[in-house]
Design a protein around this motif. Structure first.
Motif, PDB file in Angstrom:
ATOM      1  N   VAL A 228     -64.493  20.073   0.988  1.00 55.34           N
ATOM      2  CA  VAL A 228     -64.896  19.657   2.328  1.00 55.34           C
ATOM      3  C   VAL A 228     -66.052  20.525   2.824  1.00 55.34           C
ATOM      4  CG1 VAL A 228     -64.170  19.422   4.741  1.00 55.34           C
ATOM      5  CG2 VAL A 228     -62.620  18.742   2.879  1.00 55.34           C
ATOM      6  N   ASP A 229     -65.927  21.845   2.668  1.00 56.37           N
ATOM      7  CA  ASP A 229     -66.921  22.778   3.199  1.00 56.37           C
ATOM      8  C   ASP A 229     -66.803  24.082   2.416  1.00 56.37           C
ATOM      9  OD1 ASP A 229     -68.621  24.350   4.735  1.00 56.37           O
ATOM     10  OD2 ASP A 229     -67.181  24.635   6.349  1.00 56.37           O
TER      11      ASP A 229
ATOM     12  N   ASP B  32     -75.969  44.376  22.682  1.00 55.55           N
ATOM     13  CA  ASP B  32     -76.621  43.295  21.948  1.00 55.55           C
ATOM     14  C   ASP B  32     -75.562  42.252  21.598  1.00 55.55           C
ATOM     15  OD1 ASP B  32     -78.562  41.870  20.687  1.00 55.55           O
ATOM     16  OD2 ASP B  32     -78.907  43.285  19.060  1.00 55.55           O
ATOM     17  N   GLY B  33     -75.937  40.996  21.552  1.00 56.13           N
ATOM     18  CA  GLY B  33     -74.961  39.936  21.322  1.00 56.13           C
ATOM     19  C   GLY B  33     -74.408  39.936  19.910  1.00 56.13           C
ATOM     20  N   THR B  34     -73.268  39.269  19.743  1.00 56.02           N
ATOM     21  CA  THR B  34     -72.690  39.053  18.423  1.00 56.02           C
ATOM     22  C   THR B  34     -73.681  38.302  17.540  1.00 56.02           C
ATOM     23  OG1 THR B  34     -70.477  38.937  19.397  1.00 56.02           O
ATOM     24  CG2 THR B  34     -70.746  37.980  17.204  1.00 56.02           C
ATOM     25  N   GLY B  35     -73.718  38.654  16.270  1.00 59.26           N
ATOM     26  CA  GLY B  35     -74.545  37.915  15.325  1.00 59.26           C
ATOM     27  C   GLY B  35     -74.154  36.443  15.275  1.00 59.26           C
ATOM     28  N   ILE B  36     -75.114  35.588  15.027  1.00 60.22           N
ATOM     29  CA  ILE B  36     -74.901  34.137  15.000  1.00 60.22           C
ATOM     30  C   ILE B  36     -75.332  33.586  13.641  1.00 60.22           C
ATOM     31  CG2 ILE B  36     -75.553  31.913  16.002  1.00 60.22           C
ATOM     32  CD1 ILE B  36     -73.921  33.553  17.905  1.00 60.22           C
ATOM     33  N   THR B  37     -74.511  32.716  13.059  1.00 59.51           N
ATOM     34  CA  THR B  37     -74.894  31.978  11.857  1.00 59.51           C
ATOM     35  C   THR B  37     -74.649  30.492  12.076  1.00 59.51           C
ATOM     36  OG1 THR B  37     -74.512  33.758  10.273  1.00 59.51           O
ATOM     37  CG2 THR B  37     -74.359  31.535   9.436  1.00 59.51           C
ATOM     38  N   VAL B  38     -75.646  29.693  11.779  1.00 66.19           N
ATOM     39  CA  VAL B  38     -75.508  28.248  11.735  1.00 66.19           C
ATOM     40  C   VAL B  38     -75.423  27.854  10.262  1.00 66.19           C
ATOM     41  CG1 VAL B  38     -76.568  26.014  12.260  1.00 66.19           C
ATOM     42  CG2 VAL B  38     -76.750  27.912  13.885  1.00 66.19           C
ATOM     43  N   SER B  39     -74.316  27.233   9.878  1.00 69.99           N
ATOM     44  CA  SER B  39     -74.092  26.820   8.495  1.00 69.99           C
ATOM     45  C   SER B  39     -74.216  25.311   8.389  1.00 69.99           C
ATOM     46  CB  SER B  39     -72.694  27.258   8.035  1.00 69.99           C
ATOM     47  OG  SER B  39     -72.388  26.705   6.774  1.00 69.99           O
ATOM     48  N   VAL B  40     -75.111  24.869   7.529  1.00 61.97           N
ATOM     49  CA  VAL B  40     -75.278  23.437   7.236  1.00 61.97           C
ATOM     50  C   VAL B  40     -74.673  23.216   5.856  1.00 61.97           C
ATOM     51  CG1 VAL B  40     -76.918  21.560   6.939  1.00 61.97           C
ATOM     52  CG2 VAL B  40     -77.351  23.335   8.646  1.00 61.97           C
ATOM     53  N   SER B  41     -73.509  22.556   5.816  1.00 62.75           N
ATOM     54  CA  SER B  41     -72.735  22.472   4.589  1.00 62.75           C
ATOM     55  C   SER B  41     -72.659  21.041   4.083  1.00 62.75           C
ATOM     56  CB  SER B  41     -71.317  23.009   4.838  1.00 62.75           C
ATOM     57  OG  SER B  41     -70.570  23.011   3.651  1.00 62.75           O
ATOM     58  N   MET B  42     -72.998  20.883   2.796  1.00 60.75           N
ATOM     59  CA  MET B  42     -72.809  19.616   2.100  1.00 60.75           C
ATOM     60  C   MET B  42     -71.748  19.810   1.029  1.00 60.75           C
ATOM     61  SD  MET B  42     -76.806  18.508   2.137  1.00 60.75           S
ATOM     62  CE  MET B  42     -77.303  20.229   2.225  1.00 60.75           C
TER      63      MET B  42
ATOM     64  N   THR C   6     -70.858  19.970   9.057  1.00 54.96           N
ATOM     65  CA  THR C   6     -70.460  19.450   7.748  1.00 54.96           C
ATOM     66  C   THR C   6     -70.691  17.934   7.667  1.00 54.96           C
ATOM     67  OG1 THR C   6     -68.171  19.117   8.514  1.00 54.96           O
ATOM     68  CG2 THR C   6     -68.682  21.218   7.467  1.00 54.96           C
ATOM     69  N   GLY C   7     -70.672  17.456   6.419  1.00 58.17           N
ATOM     70  CA  GLY C   7     -70.705  16.015   6.182  1.00 58.17           C
ATOM     71  C   GLY C   7     -72.070  15.383   6.280  1.00 58.17           C
ATOM     72  N   PHE C   8     -73.136  16.132   6.029  1.00 55.71           N
ATOM     73  CA  PHE C   8     -74.473  15.546   6.055  1.00 55.71           C
ATOM     74  C   PHE C   8     -74.681  14.657   4.831  1.00 55.71           C
ATOM     75  CE2 PHE C   8     -75.141  19.301   8.721  1.00 55.71           C
ATOM     76  CZ  PHE C   8     -75.848  18.741   9.780  1.00 55.71           C
ATOM     77  N   PRO C   9     -75.282  13.487   5.008  1.00 55.28           N
ATOM     78  CA  PRO C   9     -75.538  12.620   3.847  1.00 55.28           C
ATOM     79  C   PRO C   9     -76.622  13.171   2.937  1.00 55.28           C
ATOM     80  CG  PRO C   9     -76.524  11.677   5.824  1.00 55.28           C
ATOM     81  CD  PRO C   9     -75.702  12.855   6.264  1.00 55.28           C
TER      82      PRO C   9
ATOM     83  N   GLU D 238     -70.963  14.904  10.295  1.00 51.18           N
ATOM     84  CA  GLU D 238     -69.654  14.283  10.515  1.00 51.18           C
ATOM     85  C   GLU D 238     -68.685  15.234  11.207  1.00 51.18           C
ATOM     86  OE1 GLU D 238     -68.147  12.863   6.843  1.00 51.18           O
ATOM     87  OE2 GLU D 238     -69.720  11.367   6.555  1.00 51.18           O
ATOM     88  N   GLY D 239     -68.907  16.544  11.030  1.00 53.52           N
ATOM     89  CA  GLY D 239     -67.976  17.496  11.618  1.00 53.52           C
ATOM     90  C   GLY D 239     -68.684  18.740  12.134  1.00 53.52           C
ATOM     91  N   TYR D 240     -68.033  19.419  13.091  1.00 56.61           N
ATOM     92  CA  TYR D 240     -68.563  20.666  13.649  1.00 56.61           C
ATOM     93  C   TYR D 240     -67.393  21.584  13.978  1.00 56.61           C
ATOM     94  CZ  TYR D 240     -70.149  24.024  17.129  1.00 56.61           C
ATOM     95  OH  TYR D 240     -70.380  25.182  17.823  1.00 56.61           O
ATOM     96  N   VAL D 241     -67.541  22.859  13.606  1.00 63.40           N
ATOM     97  CA  VAL D 241     -66.537  23.868  13.923  1.00 63.40           C
ATOM     98  C   VAL D 241     -67.250  25.123  14.419  1.00 63.40           C
ATOM     99  CG1 VAL D 241     -64.756  25.413  13.004  1.00 63.40           C
ATOM    100  CG2 VAL D 241     -64.875  23.050  12.212  1.00 63.40           C
TER     101      VAL D 241
END
Length: 314
Positions: A251-252, A96-106, A24-27, A39-42
């Motif tokens: 925020v997100d 098989d592994g758990t599904g993965i999502t990368v979220s880029v949030s503005m 989160t928090g990308f300019p 600015e943030g990661y969860v």
């Protein structure tokens, strides 16, 4: 047919499950070859099924979560879901592994990068009689996945015969949304829950009016349109209702639509008119957006009542 109030679960939520990595928090959105600093990661449990199940449980509903994860993540999921009162009884483990999502949030939107992992086994899971039987003992079944027409034609009549109501949020599934055969599935569920981008794929135009016209022309019983900062609308039996959202500091937005679903289903289970249920939904979606990740800011009933009075009754 089971009596609804005697069923052990208020809601069974079935669908895709992910491990979310939320930045989160990308300019600004990075250009090719450019690095920008978040600015943030969860790191959090995710997927529409998890988010909606936790939202409903936080609102006091008895929830059964049904889906697939990688066996290596069992302890993490058990602990985190347990914090929301959601059990692991409906979760199956896959090599098989758990599904993965990368979220880029503005502040105003987000983008996802996804690896489906164990979720690829969901259609086969839903064809198992034991799983279908598990779903029939809920008052309401929410599908957070693209439900193929062939599978829907088997599962939905069985649920209706068992006295279950149903809802569907297929997420960003362009092939499903563009396939006219799936209009029959939308007609067969009690609540259909797309956002604006998904609705545009359905009706061919990025316009709320076009979506409303499309819903009426296709004789769809109850379809919702999640419009983010513009609120939400519902078309029910040809009638239109719109609800504005509360004013918040975003925020997100990750998981906001799933929290919205939880609020709407909560109102549906209380037999509220859909316009009033949309108020719950908009508050849940907005409140979810006030913290990073999809789970940290889900409202409990006292907060929901307070925000509802403050937003819609003042």
């Amino acid at each position: 047919m089971a009596v609804p109030h005697l069923k052990p679960w208020d809601v069974a939520v079935v669908g895709e499950i992910f491990a979310d990595h939320v930045f989160t928090g990308f300019p600004h959105w990075p250009q090719p070859g450019e690095e920008v600093i978040a600015e943030g990661y969860v790191r959090e449990l995710g997927g529409g099924s998890v988010n909606t199940a936790c939202g409903l449980s936080r609102l006091g509903r008895r929830v059964r979560l049904v889906g697939l994860i990688g066996d290596a993540d069992f302890d993490w999921f058990e602990h985190r879901l347990g914090e929301f009162g959601v059990g692991m009884g409906g979760i199956r483990l896959e090599a098989d592994g758990t599904g993965i999502t990368v979220s880029v949030s503005m502040r105003d939107d987000r983008t996802f990068f996804t690896y489906p992992g164990a979720n690829r086994g969901l259609p086969e899971l839903l064809r198992e009689q034991a799983v279908l039987t598990d779903l029939t003992v809920a008052r309401h079944v929410h599908f957070a996945m693209p439900l193929s027409r062939a599978l829907a034609a088997t599962v939905l009549p069985a649920l209706r015969a068992a006295g279950c109501t149903t809802s569907l949020d297929v997420g960003h599934s362009p092939a499903w949304l563009r396939d006219a055969d799936n209009i029959a599935t939308i007609r067969d569920v009690d609540l259909f829950l797309p956002n604006a981008a998904e609705a545009a794929l359905l009706c061919g135009r990025d316009s709320a009016d076009a979506y409303v016209t499309w819903a009426v022309e296709n004789d769809l019983p109850r379809v919702v349109l999640k419009r983010g900062a513009a609120g939400a609308l519902v078309v029910a039996d040809g009638a239109l209702c719109h609800v504005a959202p509360p004013v918040i500091d975003v925020v997100d937005t990750t998981g906001a639509g799933d929290a919205f679903n939880a609020g709407l289903i909560d109102g549906w289970l209380d037999n509220e008119p859909l316009g009033r249920a949309l108020e719950r939904a908009c508050i849940c979606g907005a409140q979810c957006s006030t913290a990073p990740g999809a789970l940290a800011a889900l409202p409990h009933p006292p907060l929901l009542r307070t925000l509802r009075e403050r937003t819609y009754r003042s």
